[in-house]
Design a protein around this motif. Structure first.
Motif: not given
Length: 460
Positions: A22-23, A104-106, A318-323
């Motif tokens: 991702e990303g 960057s989404t899962s 960002p995917a990690a920060a918003s998981a």
């Protein structure tokens, strides 16, 4: 003689394995060799990620097909814009650069199974009037890094089991099992230790088995596949004796990562430790095992063993920060005794604690392209279609005086109150499945969000 001699495509690898996450950026070039002037309607490169499942069941004299599809993303970049007036390409060798950024989404990792697949494809396509399209494609390997609470998966797992034996034997058996952690990379080894007290009149053989469970889902129907990855047995334990046994369970180097973020394909791993007893139901304990990418495993282990838990600059996607966070279950079996595990150390000032980094994003270097040879025509990539506004800048807040411990505050000032005590988060404690009953193994929903109403199943 055909007008187009060849159409080829290459992309820049970000690591030794040539995988993407991702990303990550995808950069490459398309080479078009033209023998004579050629009119082209459009010429573009696209990258997409899709999941597909399909299987057939038979009911009487009728066959019923179950199928489902999911698209995770699709990006397209035109090398020659599509228009009513065709573009004429002169003879020669033409090189076109392309550049994408994976969302960057899962998204789930690449996978190919008996009844389904998850594929990520890079494709170049040239269209001409009254001609068959000319294409070139590359399959890219995608490894998802969306694993919530990754550091807590590096802590050990503990479980115990008591079972009364009857009919053909008397007495009972007690078993305590410890697994060094939950998450492993392909090629690593799971260390399993079992302390067994045989207070019965029967012989028993300790065994351990690592299994893979795949569930395909389509139209509210499911299709299950179970496969044994590794199986090991220890020496027989005689009646009225105690013994501690150890296993080193190897994870195959080519093992697929765990998949729990796909709506139609689920891939899980179960580690089962059991006692093989003749003419009796085998007592067993089960543990979930998570297979993660190698670079993700090494980074998370360093983060867990690292001495610093203080503030840091985040390099994560960002995917990690918003998981989302999925705390473990607080259920405890009646009569179970908790295991004593030393908690990780934290800084004295809790206000500076940023929490354990959810490390599944990395800064990865990108190799640059060299200059093309003089016999080639280099076409720059088209202008970006998206506009990115500049980041707003805000002035820093004014600093406030701080009263240091042991120093007297000046008259009229108000010293800062002492920081409250910090309690370590519950998910950093050891995962503990105590006194397991004959119920199914713990659900993965403790770690991953459930994406579909799958029918759980497993073999003994």
């Amino acid at each position: 003689m055909p007008a187009i001699k060849s159409l080829t495509m290459v992309y820049d690898a970000l690591n030794e394995d040539g995988t993407f996450s991702e990303g990550d950026p995808i950069r490459g070039k398309v080479t078009l060799v033209v023998e004579k002037p050629t009119a082209v309607q459009s010429f573009f490169v696209k990258v997409k990620g899709d999941a597909h499942v399909r299987w057939t069941t038979r009911s009487g004299n009728h066959n019923h097909t179950h199928s489902a599809n999911r698209r995770y993303f699709k990006l397209k970049q035109f090398l020659i814009e599509e228009s009513a007036n065709e573009t004429v390409i002169p003879p020669g060798v033409h090189v076109y650069n392309f550049n994408f950024t994976i969302p960057s989404t899962s998204m789930p990792s690449s996978f190919r199974g008996t009844h389904g697949k998850i594929v990520y494809i890079l494709e170049a396509k040239l269209s001409r009037s009254w001609k068959v399209d000319k294409t070139a494609d590359k399959v890219i390997v995608f490894h998802s890094k969306s694993f919530p609470h990754l550091q807590s998966l590096m802590l050990r797992q503990v479980a115990e089991k008591d079972k009364e034996l009857g009919v053909f034997s008397s007495g009972k058996v007690h078993m305590e099992v410890t697994v060094d952690r939950m998450a492993y990379a392909p090629g690593e080894t799971a260390v399993v230790v079992a302390k067994i007290r045989n207070s019965s009149s029967s012989d028993m053989t300790p065994k351990v088995r690592l299994s893979q469970v795949i569930v395909y889902t389509a139209s509210s129907s499911t299709k299950h596949e179970n496969r044994t990855i590794n199986k090991m047995a220890h020496q027989i334990i005689g009646p009225h004796s105690e013994k501690e046994v150890k296993w080193a369970v190897k994870i195959p180097t080519n093992q697929e990562p765990t998949i729990k973020n796909c709506e139609i394909i689920s891939l899980e791993y179960i580690l089962k430790v059991y006692l093989d007893i003749s003419f009796a139901f085998d007592p067993e304990v089960t543990f979930p095992v998570i297979i993660i990418p190698p670079d993700l495993a090494s980074a998370s282990q360093q983060a867990v063993s690292g001495p610093s838990w203080g503030p840091h600059s985040s390099d994560f996607h960002p995917a990690a920060a918003s998981a989302p966070c999925y705390p473990p279950s607080t259920h405890r079996y009646e009569g179970a005794q908790p295991y004593s595990v030393a908690p990780p150390s934290y800084p004295a000032n809790p206000s500076g604690y940023a929490g354990p980094p959810m490390a599944w994003g990395f800064n990865q270097g990108i190799s640059s392209y060299g200059s093309p040879s003089s016999s080639r025509v280099l076409h720059p990539p088209p202008n970006p279609t998206a506009f990115y506004p500049p980041t707003s800048t805000f002035p820093p807040p004014p600093s406030a005086p701080v009263a240091h411990p042991g120093s007297s505050a000046p008259p009229g000032s108000h010293p800062h109150p002492s920081a409250p005590s910090y309690e370590p988060p519950s998910y950093m404690s050891t995962t503990n499945f105590l006194s397991q009953s004959d119920e199914p193994p713990p659900a993965y929903s403790l770690i991953f969000p459930s994406s579909a109403n799958d029918e759980s199943g497993g073999n003994k």
